[in-house]
Structure formats: C-alpha cells, structure tokens
Design an enzyme around this catalytic site. Structure first.
Site, mmCIF file in Angstrom:
data_model
loop_
_atom_site.group_PDB
_atom_site.id
_atom_site.type_symbol
_atom_site.label_atom_id
_atom_site.label_comp_id
_atom_site.label_asym_id
_atom_site.label_seq_id
_atom_site.Cartn_x
_atom_site.Cartn_y
_atom_site.Cartn_z
ATOM 1 N N SER A 139 0.959 -1.302 0.066
ATOM 2 C CA SER A 139 0.022 -0.026 0.139
ATOM 3 C C SER A 139 0.891 1.241 -0.039
ATOM 4 C CB SER A 139 -0.889 -0.131 1.370
ATOM 5 O OG SER A 139 -1.393 1.243 1.486
ATOM 6 N N TYR A 152 -1.936 0.270 10.560
ATOM 7 C CA TYR A 152 -1.957 -0.538 9.481
ATOM 8 C C TYR A 152 -0.783 0.064 8.487
ATOM 9 C CZ TYR A 152 -3.786 -1.107 4.590
ATOM 10 O OH TYR A 152 -3.816 -1.463 3.276
HETATM 11 P P1 NAP Z 1 -10.973 -6.206 0.801
HETATM 12 O O1 NAP Z 1 -11.940 -5.911 -0.144
HETATM 13 O O2 NAP Z 1 -11.229 -6.010 2.315
HETATM 14 O O3 NAP Z 1 -10.472 -7.932 0.677
HETATM 15 C C1 NAP Z 1 -9.626 -8.567 1.492
HETATM 16 C C2 NAP Z 1 -9.725 -9.957 1.220
HETATM 17 O O4 NAP Z 1 -8.843 -10.629 1.850
HETATM 18 C C3 NAP Z 1 -11.011 -10.769 1.149
HETATM 19 O O5 NAP Z 1 -11.016 -11.592 -0.280
HETATM 20 C C4 NAP Z 1 -10.853 -11.532 2.289
HETATM 21 O O6 NAP Z 1 -11.771 -12.649 1.967
HETATM 22 C C5 NAP Z 1 -9.475 -11.947 2.432
HETATM 23 N N1 NAP Z 1 -9.301 -12.061 3.505
HETATM 24 C C6 NAP Z 1 -9.261 -11.630 4.813
HETATM 25 N N2 NAP Z 1 -8.810 -12.428 5.756
HETATM 26 C C7 NAP Z 1 -8.468 -13.491 5.346
HETATM 27 C C8 NAP Z 1 -7.761 -14.764 5.976
HETATM 28 N N3 NAP Z 1 -7.558 -14.799 7.217
HETATM 29 N N4 NAP Z 1 -7.429 -15.785 5.100
HETATM 30 C C9 NAP Z 1 -7.541 -15.521 3.703
HETATM 31 N N5 NAP Z 1 -8.254 -14.667 3.124
HETATM 32 C C10 NAP Z 1 -8.686 -13.381 4.058
HETATM 33 O O7 NAP Z 1 -9.481 -5.727 0.545
HETATM 34 P P2 NAP Z 1 -8.941 -5.018 -0.878
HETATM 35 O O8 NAP Z 1 -9.296 -3.476 -0.757
HETATM 36 O O9 NAP Z 1 -9.122 -5.802 -1.936
HETATM 37 O O10 NAP Z 1 -7.624 -5.054 -0.290
HETATM 38 C C11 NAP Z 1 -6.667 -6.102 -0.805
HETATM 39 C C12 NAP Z 1 -5.159 -5.590 -0.618
HETATM 40 O O11 NAP Z 1 -4.803 -4.540 -0.837
HETATM 41 C C13 NAP Z 1 -4.993 -5.847 1.170
HETATM 42 O O12 NAP Z 1 -3.628 -6.315 1.355
HETATM 43 C C14 NAP Z 1 -4.964 -4.302 1.394
HETATM 44 O O13 NAP Z 1 -4.303 -4.061 2.559
HETATM 45 C C15 NAP Z 1 -4.280 -3.781 0.173
HETATM 46 N N6 NAP Z 1 -4.650 -2.209 -0.142
HETATM 47 C C16 NAP Z 1 -5.957 -1.910 -0.431
HETATM 48 C C17 NAP Z 1 -6.125 -0.745 -0.569
HETATM 49 C C18 NAP Z 1 -7.763 0.014 -0.542
HETATM 50 O O14 NAP Z 1 -7.987 1.237 -0.431
HETATM 51 N N7 NAP Z 1 -8.696 -0.968 -0.915
HETATM 52 C C19 NAP Z 1 -5.240 0.246 -0.734
HETATM 53 C C20 NAP Z 1 -4.007 -0.247 -0.749
HETATM 54 C C21 NAP Z 1 -3.515 -1.516 -0.399
HETATM 55 P P3 NAP Z 1 -12.614 -13.735 3.166
HETATM 56 O O15 NAP Z 1 -13.214 -12.704 3.927
HETATM 57 O O16 NAP Z 1 -13.543 -14.509 2.180
HETATM 58 O O17 NAP Z 1 -11.392 -14.403 3.683
#
Ligand code: NAP
Length: 254
Positions: A139, A152
């Site tokens: 991120s 975070y």
């Molecule tokens: P999200 O929509 O909250 O999705 C998170 C994913 O992780 C879901 O598929 C969830 O699925 C899975 N997950 C959570 N806990 C888990 C576990 N214990 N074991 C296996 N899977 C697990 O997040 P996102 O926005 O797509 O972000 C994805 C990545 O990008 C993350 O690493 C986040 O930190 C990073 N990121 C996000 C943003 C943003 O603004 N959205 C910005 C920068 C970086 P289940 O609940 O089905 O397990």
C-alpha cells in the site's frame, strides 16, 4: 519459467472480493490458470463457475494447517508458477495513544504473518518449477505515515520489508519479487472492515474524488507479471490522480 499467457498457474490470496477478485478475473481472462484463495467458499466457487480456468480454494492464511494443506494440494496437482499475496486489511483509525492492541495484532497476523506463511510455503513450489513470481500487494501506507494510521502503516511497512529483504536473499534464483503499492481503492469491503461495519463512515472515504477501482490494481499486477522473465518490476506505486499522499486528497467541496 513459463511466460505470460502460456498457461501459468498463479495463486491469488484474498480472492473472494475487492482487488483479489478483480485480479483473479483479469488473470483468467489473460490465459492464466488461477487458484483463488480466501475464507468464503461460496464466493470463490462463483468465480470458478464464471471462469473455467479458476479453481476455488477456501483457506485461512492465518492458519499453519490450512496453508500447509494448500502447498500439498498445489504440489500434487501440477505445482505453481506464481503467487499474489493480496489478502490483508486495516482495522481502525485510532491515534497511537488510543491504539487497540487486539486490532493491531489482527492486522499483523493477517498482513505480515499471513504473507510470510504463504510466501514460505510457496517458495519450494516456485523453486521446483525452476522459476516464478511472488507479488506482494502492500500500500502507499507502506511508505507514508498518516494520523490514525500507525497500526496499518506499521504492518504494510513490515510487508514491504519482507519483500525487499527476500529479494536480496534469493537474488540469483529465477524468482521475481514484485511489490504493488496502491493508494485509495474503492473496494466494497476494505473500509467497511476498517470501520467495523460502519457503512456511512466507509462511504465517506471515497467521496469527492475519483478513487482507483479494483480493476486498476488488477491490471497493474497483470502487467508486471507479463514482463519478460529477465525484467523484475520491483515496485509499482499506483494512486488516484487526485491523491498526492495518504492524507492529501483533493476532494471537491472539502
Ligand atoms: P478487501 O476488499 O477487504 O478484501 C480482503 C480480502 O482478503 C478478502 O478476499 C478476504 O476474503 C481476504 N481475507 C481476509 N482475511 C483473510 C484470511 N484470514 N485468510 C484468507 N483470506 C483473508 O480488501 P481490498 O481492498 O481488496 O485490499 C486487498 C489488499 O490491498 C490488502 O492487502 C489491502 O491492505 C491492500 N490495499 C487496499 C487498498 C484499498 O484502498 N482498498 C489500498 C492499498 C492497499 P475472506 O473474508 O473471504 O477471507
């Protein structure tokens, strides 16, 4: 090492929604075989139904047993050419003096130890394949502090260190370490999780400007994976145009 579009098999964690789901779809559309992993089985199965080259694999990356079983499964079904360590998330936006110890622990377990566990388990498979890719989705929080963000930013900095250190440790092996660091991405669940289900507060995060979509990050990941095998895209920082830093966003009406 096989190259892009040649039937490479890629594991994507956090595949049930958000960036991970979009990455699964994008890679499948580009001819990759994809193993889609997350905890919610029914969402993964819907993805597998929609794309014949996607396999659903429910697991919890905070579980040693689950990740060991996944490695065993992959090993006995043709091995692996790459992993996208995408599962992760944030919890809370508290000042350090109010930091919730359990929340910080949850973030560390998921983002840092989850990525460590999966990466360790997949490395032998990539070595057996005589090459492969390890993508880590960090991120912009891995680069900048912002008020309320220490829990975070701390874990994302640690994930970044895992990636950059591993690249130094295994240089000379045919394995690429690719870090993708997005800014604000309007996914359905990220901010909902961060604010413990408070939909109003989550919605405000993306108001007044155009955030990234999950597809934008998926496209970046796919592009980096598709470079010729001697090219290692170390780091891609991908932000919305209106976001200069984690805390500096040009919002209309703000
Ligand atoms: P999200 O929509 O909250 O999705 C998170 C994913 O992780 C879901 O598929 C969830 O699925 C899975 N997950 C959570 N806990 C888990 C576990 N214990 N074991 C296996 N899977 C697990 O997040 P996102 O926005 O797509 O972000 C994805 C990545 O990008 C993350 O690493 C986040 O930190 C990073 N990121 C996000 C943003 C943003 O603004 N959205 C910005 C920068 C970086 P289940 O609940 O089905 O397990």
């Amino acid at each position: 090492m096989a190259t892009a579009g040649t039937d490479r098999r890629i594991l994507v964690t956090g595949a049930s929604t958000g960036i991970g789901e979009k990455t699964v779809r994008r890679l499948a559309d580009q001819g990759y075989r994809v193993v889609a992993a997350a905890r919610r089985r029914e969402r993964l199965e819907a993805l597998a139904q929609a794309h014949s080259s996607v396999e659903a694999y429910p697991l919890d990356i905070t579980s040693d047993e689950d990740v060991a079983a996944l490695a065993e499964h992959l090993s006995s079904t043709g091995g692996l050419d790459g992993v996208v360590n995408n599962a992760g998330g944030a919890l809370g936006l508290d000042r350090v003096e109010d930091g919730d110890v359990d929340g910080w622990r949850w973030m560390y377990e998921l983002n840092v130890l989850g990525t460590l566990r999966v990466t360790k388990a997949m490395l032998p498979l990539l070595r057996a394949a005589e090459g492969g890719d390890i993508v880590v989705v960090t991120s912009t929080a891995a680069y900048e502090p912002y008020e309320g963000g220490a829990g975070y930013t701390g874990v994302k900095h640690a994930e970044r260190m895992l990636s950059t250190t591993l690249r130094q440790e295994i240089v000379g092996e045919p394995i690429r370490i690719i870090e993708v660091a997005p800014g604000a991405v309007a996914t359905e669940e990220f901010s909902l999780t961060r604010f413990s289900g408070d939909a109003e507060r989550a919605k405000k995060v993306y108001e007044g400007y155009q955030p990234l979509h999950g597809e934008d990050v998926a496209e970046s990941i796919e592009w980096a994976l598709g470079r010729p095998e001697h090219v290692n895209v170390d780091l891609m920082v991908v932000r919305p145009r209106d976001q200069a830093s984690s805390s500096k966003i040009a919002k209309k009406g703000a």
